[in-house]
Design a protein around this motif. Structure first.
Motif, PDB file in Angstrom:
ATOM      1  N   PHE A 667     -21.269  51.817 -25.610  1.00 15.59           N
ATOM      2  CA  PHE A 667     -20.894  52.761 -24.560  1.00 15.59           C
ATOM      3  C   PHE A 667     -21.809  52.531 -23.350  1.00 15.59           C
ATOM      4  O   PHE A 667     -22.768  53.257 -23.127  1.00 15.59           O
ATOM      5  CB  PHE A 667     -21.032  54.201 -25.055  1.00 15.59           C
ATOM      6  N   GLN A 669     -23.581  52.368 -19.677  1.00 19.57           N
ATOM      7  CA  GLN A 669     -23.708  53.249 -18.525  1.00 19.57           C
ATOM      8  C   GLN A 669     -24.168  52.409 -17.331  1.00 19.57           C
ATOM      9  O   GLN A 669     -25.362  52.263 -17.092  1.00 19.57           O
ATOM     10  CB  GLN A 669     -24.710  54.373 -18.797  1.00 19.57           C
ATOM     11  N   GLY A 713     -16.618  52.065 -25.853  1.00 23.68           N
ATOM     12  CA  GLY A 713     -16.294  52.995 -24.785  1.00 23.68           C
ATOM     13  C   GLY A 713     -16.171  52.243 -23.470  1.00 23.68           C
ATOM     14  O   GLY A 713     -17.155  51.699 -22.961  1.00 23.68           O
ATOM     15  N   PRO A 715     -15.859  52.399 -19.661  1.00 22.54           N
ATOM     16  CA  PRO A 715     -16.163  53.470 -18.701  1.00 22.54           C
ATOM     17  C   PRO A 715     -14.979  53.802 -17.798  1.00 22.54           C
ATOM     18  O   PRO A 715     -14.427  52.925 -17.136  1.00 22.54           O
ATOM     19  CB  PRO A 715     -17.326  52.895 -17.876  1.00 22.54           C
ATOM     20  N   CYS A 716     -14.579  55.077 -17.793  1.00 20.29           N
ATOM     21  CA  CYS A 716     -13.534  55.497 -16.860  1.00 20.29           C
ATOM     22  C   CYS A 716     -14.123  56.335 -15.733  1.00 20.29           C
ATOM     23  O   CYS A 716     -13.404  56.945 -14.955  1.00 20.29           O
ATOM     24  CB  CYS A 716     -12.422  56.270 -17.575  1.00 20.29           C
ATOM     25  N   GLU A 748      -9.730  59.762 -24.664  1.00 19.23           N
ATOM     26  CA  GLU A 748     -10.738  59.804 -23.608  1.00 19.23           C
ATOM     27  C   GLU A 748     -11.810  60.818 -23.978  1.00 19.23           C
ATOM     28  O   GLU A 748     -11.511  61.948 -24.373  1.00 19.23           O
ATOM     29  CB  GLU A 748     -10.089  60.182 -22.279  1.00 19.23           C
ATOM     30  N   TYR A 752     -15.248  58.012 -21.037  1.00 17.71           N
ATOM     31  CA  TYR A 752     -14.893  56.714 -21.600  1.00 17.71           C
ATOM     32  C   TYR A 752     -13.474  56.747 -22.161  1.00 17.71           C
ATOM     33  O   TYR A 752     -13.043  57.761 -22.728  1.00 17.71           O
ATOM     34  CB  TYR A 752     -15.840  56.321 -22.740  1.00 17.71           C
TER      35      TYR A 752
END
Length: 769
Positions: A667, A669, A713, A715-716, A748, A752
């Motif tokens: 995930f 960042q 994940g 990223p959205c 979602e 993510y």
């Protein structure tokens, strides 16, 4: 209170009980402090060996092993002790050093004879040794060995190492040397026989625990960076400064031509690191060409040789020794400041792994506040040999537990026994002992330590408000610096300790304990927010400095504060800088926990700016070098390397979804970063992650070994996507899932798009609208 005896819970594989050898020592010299003892034995092997030969060897305090003229082990033996009473032993494969016929084995033993923050002296020098091929004893220690006190070693003048170190300075008078004493052609006829000192596993050395990790990684004798500055140099009495490639643990070497009786002082630029004297060496010359390597390791960026006038320098070199692990992890971004900080964190970790997870300068001691932060660095940067250092640290802590159930550090220790309550809570919490399980899935080790942890946790009490009753312990310490809000920290640390202990109780099969810990957590969470939340931050009653960034950051990562509190406290954390580097790690982590990597990176770079820009290769104890505000301000402190973990875990996004990476979580960042590439060795194999954020798309690449599931994940929160592809197959279009075999879209969550996929090589691409 549950009180279990050591023998009931220690793992039996740690202790060797089938010794067929005796402890031996020298007549009238076995209790002399700072003594160097030579042991020799010649024996015959009548036929070629068909099995590997392993030697088991124990001493107090360190040894150097020679077989048939070859140096086999350089600085063997771990400092005492695995418990307050016991001793470690080494096991080494010596097969390749043996030959048919006559063999000579020699051991140089350095006996300190005093306690330190990292060593409990047995009070008696001795050697225990046996070599086996299968069940057959090849050679063992007994009274047929020859022995001598080495006359060249002695005491230096003042200054001496500070009281925390069990090691002495080394003084070596080459005029008194015993040339070639360890070689097979040396005549030891005039040496006396060894003296019987006791059976294996007898006092004062007691039970023998196997060394839990390999011998040091050894570079051999190598040149300095400025190797040729001494070429054909005849000293004028100046200090010759030899450059190392960074801050390293080394043993200096010299080859010179000199008259007899001159004194050469050898130390590093870090001799007074942390404001206390560390170690140095005095070498007294003999006449003619001579060479010498000091066996007491020291660390620094430069080695300073004070060489008297008239001495011809033929060679100056050094040997690096370090914990035997490979630094297989890496982390790189388009931000050079972050890259530099990651590398400096790694350099610092390198020096903070030795006999223990340790502060390597003035103390060489295993403080558990430091160890908790270093644990994460080990998991993200080393091969699996590094994890053994964590297991040893955990075992040391619980095996040194006092009869009244108090845990304390540093351990092992002979002249320290004071509890630092906040560090003990950190150790037993979810960032300490439970972190080990989370990354390894080693339930057996958790079951071994849990009874000790339960006993300790029973010492802590709640008051009528369901908040923690403050424990002063032996040292009421939380962080270097001022403006510390103790009540907030007490409750956050205790809450995390309950959380970690609750999880260990579940693993260990104690459901009633799980309920008890959870009940206490529920009580504290309610009371914590009622008592300390002031509308825009947490602070204790009577705290006069607004809010302490330490306690507020810790409240977030403990789970006592949520998104609502975060949004209100963040302006304070953006502008408040009370924490020292020890607590700064947890404040920075709060940003990443809340998904605000952009602000977290900004604070990280601001706080570490001076360390990043410094020519020093390692990170500091405080925000200034040599400052009493920061405990003396050493320029090498493992707790400052917390950003290594944060960058790999959060910016890179790698962490276990299930213990031991049964399921791998990725995930990332990215914040404002344009690119990132990282790799890390895990129990699921080597994992490689990279992302790139361009004007048109966000790309995420993940490569992992087969056989494990991954939760990725995507990223959205970067930008909105018109299309997301996985391995060139469309999996989302205009925010709507497109079903693909082998790709399970989980929805979602927290910014993510979450996909569950089998472990292999994946390329995700998100095309921006």
């Amino acid at each position: 209170m549950l009180l279990l005896m050591h023998s009931a819970i220690a793992q039996p594989s740690f202790v060797k009980s089938d010794w067929q050898s005796d402890w031996i020592t020298t007549a009238n010299k076995d209790t002399v402090k700072n003594s160097w003892l030579c042991f020799r034995k010649t024996f015959d092997l009548s036929e070629k060996l068909h099995e590997k030969v392993f030697i088991s060897i124990a001493v107090d305090s360190k040894y150097w092993l020679y077989i048939n003229n070859q140096l086999v082990v350089f600085e063997g033996q771990l400092k005492r002790g695995p418990t307050p009473y016991d001793t470690y032993y080494d096991e080494v494969d010596i097969t390749s050093y043996l030959k048919k016929g006559k063999n000579t084995i020699a051991v140089l033993v350095w006996f300190w004879g005093r306690d330190g923050f990292s060593h409990k002296s047995s009070g008696r020098a001795g050697l225990l040794l046996e070599a086996r091929a299968g069940d057959a004893i090849i050679v063992r220690s007994d009274t047929s060995w020859k022995t001598s006190t080495h006359p060249a070693y002695g005491f230096t003048g003042l200054p001496l190492p500070n009281y925390r170190l069990p090691e002495y300075n080394i003084n070596f008078d080459a005029r008194k040397d015993i040339p070639g004493w360890y070689k097979d052609d040396f005549n030891d006829d005039k040496w006396p026989l060894a003296i019987y000192a006791g059976k294996a596993n007898s006092v004062p050395w007691n039970k023998l625990w196997k060394r839990p990790f390999p011998q040091w990684k050894n570079s051999g004798i190598i040149p300095y960076e400025n190797d040729k500055i001494w070429s054909k140099l005849i000293s004028k009495g100046e200090i010759v400064k030899m450059q190392l490639p960074g801050n390293l643990s080394i043993t200096p070497y010299l080859k010179i031509e000199a008259p007899a009786g001159l004194t050469i002082d050898i130390r590093t630029d870090n001799y007074k690191g942390g404001s206390e004297y560390n170690v140095r060496t005095e070498y007294i010359t003999k006449g003619g060409v001579q060479e010498f390597e000091t066996f007491g390791y020291m660390n620094g960026h430069e080695v300073l040789y004070s060489i008297p006038a008239g001495v011809k320098i033929l060679q100056l070199k050094y040997r690096e020794t370090r914990y035997n692990t490979e630094f297989v992890g890496f982390f790189k971004t388009n931000d050079t400041a972050l890259n530099q900080l990651w590398i400096k964190s790694l350099n610092t970790l390198n020096l903070n792994m030795r006999d223990a997870i340790q502060d390597p300068d003035r103390e060489r001691a295993q403080w558990w506040g430091d160890a908790v932060i270093i644990i994460g660095q080990i998991f993200y940067s080393t091969d699996y040999n590094g994890v053994a250092a964590i297991r040893k640290a955990m075992s040391n802590l619980v095996e040194w537990q006092k009869k009244d159930s108090v845990l304390f550090s540093p351990t092992p220790a002979g002249n320290w026994n004071r509890e630092l309550p906040s560090q003990m809570l950190a150790a037993v919490g979810k960032y300490g002992f439970y972190k080990y399980f989370e990354y390894t899935n080693d339930s057996a080790f958790v079951k071994y330590v849990y009874p000790h942890i339960k006993n300790y946790m029973e010492l802590w009490q709640l008051d009528s408000r369901n908040l923690v009753v403050h424990r002063k312990g032996g040292w009421d310490w939380y962080d270097w610096g001022t403006k510390i809000d103790v009540p907030v920290l007490d409750n956050a640390w205790y809450y995390m300790a309950l959380d970690g202990t609750r999880r260990m109780a579940e693993i260990s099969g104690f459901p009633e304990d799980v309920k008890m810990y959870q009940h206490k957590m529920d009580l504290i969470q309610k009371a914590f927010n009622k008592e300390f939340w002031k509308g825009n931050s947490y602070s204790g009653s009577g705290y006069e400095f607004g809010a302490d960034d330490r306690g507020n950051g810790l409240a977030v990562i403990a789970g006592l504060a949520g998104k609502n509190q975060w949004g209100k406290m963040k302006p304070m954390l953006d502008t408040t800088f009370y924490a020292g580097p020890y607590m700064e790690k947890y404040i920075l982590e709060a940003y990443f926990k809340m998904g605000d990597s952009k602000a977290g990176i900004e604070r990280m770079k601001k706080r570490y700016a001076e360390m990043i820009e410094s020519p020093l290769s390692t990170l500091w104890e405080g925000w200034a070098v040599g400052s009493r505000t920061f405990g003396g301000g050493s320029y090498n402190h493992g707790w400052s390397g917390g950003p290594l973990t944060l960058m790999s875990q959060y910016i890179g996004g790698l962490s276990p979804v299930e213990p031991g990476y049964k399921s791998i979580g990725v995930f990332p960042q990215p914040g404002d970063l344009k690119s990132m590439h990282m790799g890390s060795e895990t129990t699921a194999g080597y994992i490689d992650i990279s992302f790139k954020n361009t004007q048109n798309e966000f790309g995420l690449n993940v490569k992992a070994d087969k056989g494990k599931m991954m939760t990725i994940g995507f990223p959205c929160f970067v930008q909105s996507y018109k299309l997301i592809k996985a391995n060139n197959k469309t999996v989302m279009k205009d925010g709507i899932q497109v079903s693909r075999k082998g790709i399970n879209y989980k929805g979602e969550k927290d910014g993510y798009f979450v996909f569950e996929v089998p472990s292999k090589k994946w390329k995700f691409r998100g095309l921006y609208n």
